[in-house]
Enzyme design. Structure first.
Site, short mmCIF file in Angstrom:
data_model
loop_
_atom_site.label_atom_id
_atom_site.label_comp_id
_atom_site.label_asym_id
_atom_site.label_seq_id
_atom_site.Cartn_x
_atom_site.Cartn_y
_atom_site.Cartn_z
N ASP A 82 -20.36 -1.85 -2.07
CA ASP A 82 -19.63 -2.86 -1.32
C ASP A 82 -18.69 -3.58 -2.28
O ASP A 82 -19.11 -4.36 -3.13
CB ASP A 82 -20.65 -3.83 -0.71
N VAL A 83 -17.39 -3.28 -2.16
CA VAL A 83 -16.38 -3.81 -3.08
C VAL A 83 -15.52 -4.81 -2.31
O VAL A 83 -14.63 -4.43 -1.56
CB VAL A 83 -15.50 -2.67 -3.65
N GLU A 84 -15.83 -6.10 -2.51
CA GLU A 84 -15.04 -7.12 -1.81
C GLU A 84 -14.90 -8.42 -2.57
O GLU A 84 -14.44 -9.41 -2.02
CB GLU A 84 -15.61 -7.36 -0.40
N LYS A 85 -15.27 -8.40 -3.83
CA LYS A 85 -15.14 -9.63 -4.63
C LYS A 85 -14.12 -9.39 -5.75
O LYS A 85 -14.34 -8.57 -6.62
CB LYS A 85 -16.50 -10.00 -5.24
N LEU A 116 -7.61 -6.28 0.17
CA LEU A 116 -8.23 -6.49 -1.13
C LEU A 116 -8.06 -5.26 -2.03
O LEU A 116 -7.61 -5.37 -3.16
CB LEU A 116 -9.72 -6.82 -0.97
#
Length: 173
Positions: A82-85, A116
């Site tokens: 999960d890449v969202e920061k 993003l």
């Protein structure tokens, strides 16, 4: 919170993704419970790791792997990163993905939002990974939403031309 996986199966759901870990140290306190309950209900399961750009990518892969393997099985679906920061660094994300694939023996899915991911510019290797795209074209749930979605397509990050999962809302029906 409490999740009734049997009710999800009764409602027609066939699979679930369950958060296992976050960053280099955090294990979701409900992961093991949810993992077992989802299996008992007959759902196909996949685990996901919430990636942190602040922590070592290989250490993140290891904690994710150890957390999943403590349950005794790796689930039926591929693991998800999960890449969202932000800020995102392609080489660090790739290091985490490579470590996950080596440890779990399955190519991970990347979960991200188009705006993003696109901030990184072109990432040539991204297209080698399945995409779970988070893109919410509608603000609220409605009974006709599934019908509208069948006629629609999500916006994709620039590095992909297709997707395997589309998270189209963060609201439950």
């Amino acid at each position: 919170g409490d999740v009734d996986f049997d009710k999800l199966v009764e409602a027609g759901f066939e699979f679930t993704f369950i958060k296992a870990t976050e960053g280099g140290k955090t294990v979701d306190e409900n992961f093991s419970l949810y993992w077992k309950a989802a299996a008992a209900a007959g759902l196909l399961r996949g685990a996901y790791h919430y990636y942190s750009p602040d922590d070592d990518p290989v250490s993140q892969a290891r904690i994710f792997y150890k957390t999943i393997m403590k349950t005794g099985d790796a689930g039926e679906l591929p693991p998800v990163l999960d890449v969202e920061k932000p800020p995102l660094a392609p080489d660090q994300i790739k290091a985490c993905l490579d470590a996950l694939e080596k440890l779990l023996g399955k190519r991970p899915i990347i979960y991200t939002r188009p705006n993003l991911w696109d901030e990184m510019g072109g990432v040539p290797w991204a297209q080698d990974y399945p995409l779970w795209v988070a893109q919410y074209p509608y603000k609220d749930w409605s009974d006709d939403l599934p019908k509208r979605l069948l006629a629609d397509k999500p916006k994709l990050p620039r590095d992909w031309s297709t997707w395997v999962f589309w998270q189209f809302t963060d609201k439950a029906p």
